[in-house]
Design a protein around this motif. Structure first.
Motif, PDB file in Angstrom:
ATOM      1  N   ILE A  66     -25.106   4.922  39.214  1.00  0.00           N
ATOM      2  CA  ILE A  66     -25.568   3.639  39.753  1.00  0.00           C
ATOM      3  C   ILE A  66     -24.464   3.028  40.598  1.00  0.00           C
ATOM      4  CG2 ILE A  66     -26.380   1.316  39.171  1.00  0.00           C
ATOM      5  CD1 ILE A  66     -27.178   2.598  36.393  1.00  0.00           C
ATOM      6  N   ILE A  67     -24.789   2.658  41.815  1.00  0.00           N
ATOM      7  CA  ILE A  67     -23.917   1.845  42.653  1.00  0.00           C
ATOM      8  C   ILE A  67     -24.457   0.428  42.598  1.00  0.00           C
ATOM      9  CG2 ILE A  67     -23.101   1.392  44.990  1.00  0.00           C
ATOM     10  CD1 ILE A  67     -23.479   4.387  45.557  1.00  0.00           C
TER      11      ILE A  67
ATOM     12  N   TRP B 179     -24.660  12.894  45.629  1.00  0.00           N
ATOM     13  CA  TRP B 179     -24.566  11.918  46.713  1.00  0.00           C
ATOM     14  C   TRP B 179     -23.212  11.207  46.702  1.00  0.00           C
ATOM     15  CZ3 TRP B 179     -27.268  11.458  50.966  1.00  0.00           C
ATOM     16  CH2 TRP B 179     -28.592  11.921  51.011  1.00  0.00           C
ATOM     17  N   ILE B 180     -22.699  10.917  45.519  1.00  0.00           N
ATOM     18  CA  ILE B 180     -21.393  10.264  45.405  1.00  0.00           C
ATOM     19  C   ILE B 180     -20.277  11.189  45.866  1.00  0.00           C
ATOM     20  CG2 ILE B 180     -19.683   9.387  43.754  1.00  0.00           C
ATOM     21  CD1 ILE B 180     -21.845   7.411  44.304  1.00  0.00           C
ATOM     22  N   ARG B 181     -20.336  12.453  45.448  1.00  0.00           N
ATOM     23  CA  ARG B 181     -19.251  13.396  45.742  1.00  0.00           C
ATOM     24  C   ARG B 181     -19.239  13.869  47.187  1.00  0.00           C
ATOM     25  NH1 ARG B 181     -19.547  18.035  43.636  1.00  0.00           N
ATOM     26  NH2 ARG B 181     -21.659  17.982  42.786  1.00  0.00           N
ATOM     27  N   ARG B 182     -20.407  13.916  47.826  1.00  0.00           N
ATOM     28  CA  ARG B 182     -20.485  14.609  49.112  1.00  0.00           C
ATOM     29  C   ARG B 182     -20.923  13.739  50.279  1.00  0.00           C
ATOM     30  NH1 ARG B 182     -22.564  20.673  48.181  1.00  0.00           N
ATOM     31  NH2 ARG B 182     -21.210  20.891  50.001  1.00  0.00           N
ATOM     32  N   SER B 183     -21.075  12.443  50.029  1.00  0.00           N
ATOM     33  CA  SER B 183     -21.408  11.521  51.123  1.00  0.00           C
ATOM     34  C   SER B 183     -20.647  10.211  50.921  1.00  0.00           C
ATOM     35  CB  SER B 183     -22.913  11.247  51.166  1.00  0.00           C
ATOM     36  OG  SER B 183     -23.286  10.275  50.208  1.00  0.00           O
ATOM     37  N   SER B 184     -20.783   9.327  51.891  1.00  0.00           N
ATOM     38  CA  SER B 184     -20.150   7.999  51.817  1.00  0.00           C
ATOM     39  C   SER B 184     -21.163   6.938  51.406  1.00  0.00           C
ATOM     40  CB  SER B 184     -19.523   7.647  53.174  1.00  0.00           C
ATOM     41  OG  SER B 184     -18.494   8.547  53.514  1.00  0.00           O
ATOM     42  N   ILE B 185     -22.084   7.302  50.538  1.00  0.00           N
ATOM     43  CA  ILE B 185     -23.167   6.400  50.152  1.00  0.00           C
ATOM     44  C   ILE B 185     -22.651   5.086  49.570  1.00  0.00           C
ATOM     45  CG2 ILE B 185     -23.424   7.569  47.911  1.00  0.00           C
ATOM     46  CD1 ILE B 185     -26.162   5.766  50.000  1.00  0.00           C
ATOM     47  N   GLU B 186     -21.529   5.127  48.854  1.00  0.00           N
ATOM     48  CA  GLU B 186     -21.013   3.897  48.252  1.00  0.00           C
ATOM     49  C   GLU B 186     -20.617   2.890  49.335  1.00  0.00           C
ATOM     50  OE1 GLU B 186     -17.896   2.449  44.765  1.00  0.00           O
ATOM     51  OE2 GLU B 186     -17.849   4.516  45.493  1.00  0.00           O
ATOM     52  N   ARG B 187     -19.969   3.366  50.372  1.00  0.00           N
ATOM     53  CA  ARG B 187     -19.566   2.483  51.467  1.00  0.00           C
ATOM     54  C   ARG B 187     -20.781   1.952  52.224  1.00  0.00           C
ATOM     55  NH1 ARG B 187     -17.992   4.176  56.562  1.00  0.00           N
ATOM     56  NH2 ARG B 187     -17.652   6.306  55.781  1.00  0.00           N
ATOM     57  N   TYR B 188     -21.754   2.819  52.482  1.00  0.00           N
ATOM     58  CA  TYR B 188     -22.957   2.381  53.199  1.00  0.00           C
ATOM     59  C   TYR B 188     -23.729   1.339  52.384  1.00  0.00           C
ATOM     60  CZ  TYR B 188     -22.029   6.825  55.640  1.00  0.00           C
ATOM     61  OH  TYR B 188     -21.452   7.859  56.319  1.00  0.00           O
ATOM     62  N   ALA B 189     -23.819   1.554  51.075  1.00  0.00           N
ATOM     63  CA  ALA B 189     -24.549   0.617  50.220  1.00  0.00           C
ATOM     64  C   ALA B 189     -23.836  -0.724  50.139  1.00  0.00           C
ATOM     65  CB  ALA B 189     -24.708   1.215  48.823  1.00  0.00           C
ATOM     66  N   GLU B 190     -22.509  -0.689  50.103  1.00  0.00           N
ATOM     67  CA  GLU B 190     -21.747  -1.931  50.046  1.00  0.00           C
ATOM     68  C   GLU B 190     -22.008  -2.783  51.285  1.00  0.00           C
ATOM     69  OE1 GLU B 190     -17.155  -3.427  49.297  1.00  0.00           O
ATOM     70  OE2 GLU B 190     -17.531  -1.383  49.991  1.00  0.00           O
ATOM     71  N   ASN B 191     -22.014  -2.156  52.431  1.00  0.00           N
ATOM     72  CA  ASN B 191     -22.241  -2.908  53.665  1.00  0.00           C
ATOM     73  C   ASN B 191     -23.632  -3.534  53.700  1.00  0.00           C
ATOM     74  OD1 ASN B 191     -19.698  -2.222  54.582  1.00  0.00           O
ATOM     75  ND2 ASN B 191     -20.407  -0.467  55.777  1.00  0.00           N
ATOM     76  N   ALA B 192     -24.591  -2.918  53.007  1.00  0.00           N
ATOM     77  CA  ALA B 192     -25.964  -3.425  52.995  1.00  0.00           C
ATOM     78  C   ALA B 192     -26.267  -4.330  51.808  1.00  0.00           C
ATOM     79  CB  ALA B 192     -26.941  -2.246  53.000  1.00  0.00           C
TER      80      ALA B 192
END
Length: 266
Positions: free
Chosen positions: A21-22, A61-74
């Motif tokens: 969970i992010i 998704w956490i290990r292989r993408s920047s999903i955490e950064r993208y979600a933070e911006n949104a």
């Protein structure tokens, strides 16, 4: 942002399961006193259920993408469940992953975390098997999801599972997942059938986003889905470019998905 790995017992699965969970940090409004602090928190966040592919798990998704950064911006909460190789299905010989992801998991998480229950702020996306799963859940429960996105999705399951040639090494596994393979087409597992059913009922169809690399082994299936939507006047945002079935592409496109989502807090 906070990144959590949660382990919980699932009644639907009959076993423990994991979910990543992010979660955005709680945003405070004007706080008058310590007693008022909790009720002044923003208590509901838009949520994206983000689904993994066949050979991945809830950590991919956490290990292989920047999903955490993208979600933070949104300002977006992201839920990433583990479903193993289930194709997001209540398996003929296995666990009820469709019920788990579509019903049980949201209910449990909404009681624990400040997640929205509003359709207009609830979204779902995934890659490959997860792209199929995202459309499958959204089209079976259009009242729950405002938008769904498929990245290099396995979108033509209704035809592939019945052919040993097309299913290849997955043919026997598909029997464990779906049961009678001849009954998959024109069922709740068949995305084309689900779209036709919603169209026939004049039901509200979630906003749909689809992308696929032109070098991907699933490219022709994605073209078929795109053409089906066009023929039936179903609104679809479609993108393609030169890419294979690979993470650099999915990392790029999941940012495009988040930019496309109607997230009010952006």
């Amino acid at each position: 942002m906070a990144l959590l790995e949660m382990n919980l017992f699932s009644d639907s699965l009959g076993m423990a399961s994991s979910v990543n969970i992010i979660l955005p940090e709680i945003l405070k409004k004007s706080i008058k006193s310590e007693q008022d602090e909790r009720r002044d928190f923003k208590t509901e966040y838009p949520v994206l259920y983000l689904l993994h592919g066949l050979s991945d798990d809830h950590t991919s998704w956490i290990r292989r993408s920047s999903i955490e950064r993208y979600a933070e911006n949104a300002g977006l909460a992201v839920i990433m469940p583990a479903v193993h190789r289930s194709f997001y299905t209540d398996m003929a010989q296995g666990q009820d992953y469709f019920t788990y992801v579509s019903q049980e998991l949201p209910r449990k998480l909404e009681k624990i975390f400040p997640l929205t229950t509003k359709r207009e702020e609830t979204f779902i996306a995934g890659l490959s098997m997860g792209g199929y799963g995202a459309f499958k859940l959204a089209l079976n429960f259009p009242e729950k999801f405002a938008a769904a996105a498929s990245l290099s999705g396995a979108l033509n399951i209704g035809e592939h599972v019945t052919s040993k040639t097309e299913a290849g090494e997955l043919y026997e596994e598909f029997k464990w997942i779906f049961g009678d393979l001849e009954k998959v087409k024109n069922s709740k597992h068949d995305l084309f059938y689900l779209l036709k059913r919603l169209k026939g009922r004049q039901a509200e169809i979630p906003e749909l986003y689809q992308c696929c690399g032109t070098e991907d082994f699933l490219y022709q299936d994605n073209l078929k889905f795109k053409k089906f939507c066009s023929k039936n006047n179903i609104k679809l945002k479609y993108e393609e470019e030169k890419a294979d079935h690979e993470w650099w592409y999915w990392d790029k496109k999941i940012k495009s998905v988040i930019d496309w989502l109607p997230v009010k807090s952006k």
